[in-house]
Enzyme design. Sequence first.
Site, PDB file in Angstrom:
ATOM      1  N   ASP A 114      -1.161  -0.683  10.832  1.00 33.43           N
ATOM      2  CA  ASP A 114      -1.590  -0.813   9.437  1.00 33.43           C
ATOM      3  C   ASP A 114      -2.354  -2.104   9.149  1.00 33.43           C
ATOM      4  O   ASP A 114      -2.993  -2.222   8.109  1.00 33.43           O
ATOM      5  CB  ASP A 114      -0.378  -0.776   8.493  1.00 33.43           C
ATOM      6  CG  ASP A 114       0.203   0.602   8.318  1.00 33.43           C
ATOM      7  OD1 ASP A 114      -0.418   1.583   8.757  1.00 33.43           O
ATOM      8  OD2 ASP A 114       1.293   0.703   7.727  1.00 33.43           O
ATOM      9  N   LYS A 148       0.842  -1.199   0.000  1.00 38.14           N
ATOM     10  CA  LYS A 148       0.000   0.000   0.000  1.00 38.14           C
ATOM     11  C   LYS A 148       0.868   1.235   0.000  1.00 38.14           C
ATOM     12  O   LYS A 148       2.044   1.207   0.357  1.00 38.14           O
ATOM     13  CB  LYS A 148      -0.954   0.010   1.192  1.00 38.14           C
ATOM     14  CG  LYS A 148      -0.273  -0.063   2.565  1.00 38.14           C
ATOM     15  CD  LYS A 148      -0.067   1.285   3.195  1.00 38.14           C
ATOM     16  CE  LYS A 148       0.590   1.148   4.564  1.00 38.14           C
ATOM     17  NZ  LYS A 148       1.669   2.088   4.769  1.00 38.14           N
TER      18      LYS A 148
END
Length: 162
Positions: A136, A9
């Site tokens: 995350d 990401k």
Amino acid sequence: MIERLAPAKLNLGLSVLSRREDGYHAVETIFLPLRLADRLVVRRGLAGSGIRLSISGADLPADRDNLVHIAAERACAELGVPADLEIELEKRVPIAAGLGGGSSDAAATLLALEALLDRALGEELRSRLALALGADVPFFLDPRPAVGRGVGERLETLSGVP
């Protein structure tokens, strides 16, 4: 056998808002998943064999210092099943590049174990386990473009973003 991809990401527009009492920072960011992904394969192991993690593509610990190993142990404990697993991790996401590879691998492990064992952790427990593994990790449970707030765990999906 279950195979999952664990995408990388990007964080766009990361704003650090304040330091929290728990040592984390309150943030606001935009998470964008990428096509670049690690590959995770999980199989049941022999009874009493424990977790056997093998890693290709990177020099990483394959023991209790690895988030995949930790995620597997915690998920099996919560599901009430022995942690007798063979896990193969093919690293494609660069390490320590801010792309979330380890966090993504941990989330993929939780999801793969649910599928392999045909037992659900449940959304609340899965989210709690994910956050305990890293800030995350919750994003990678459903990696779609999103605004992340809090430490990144409060997610609001962004529609219309490719």
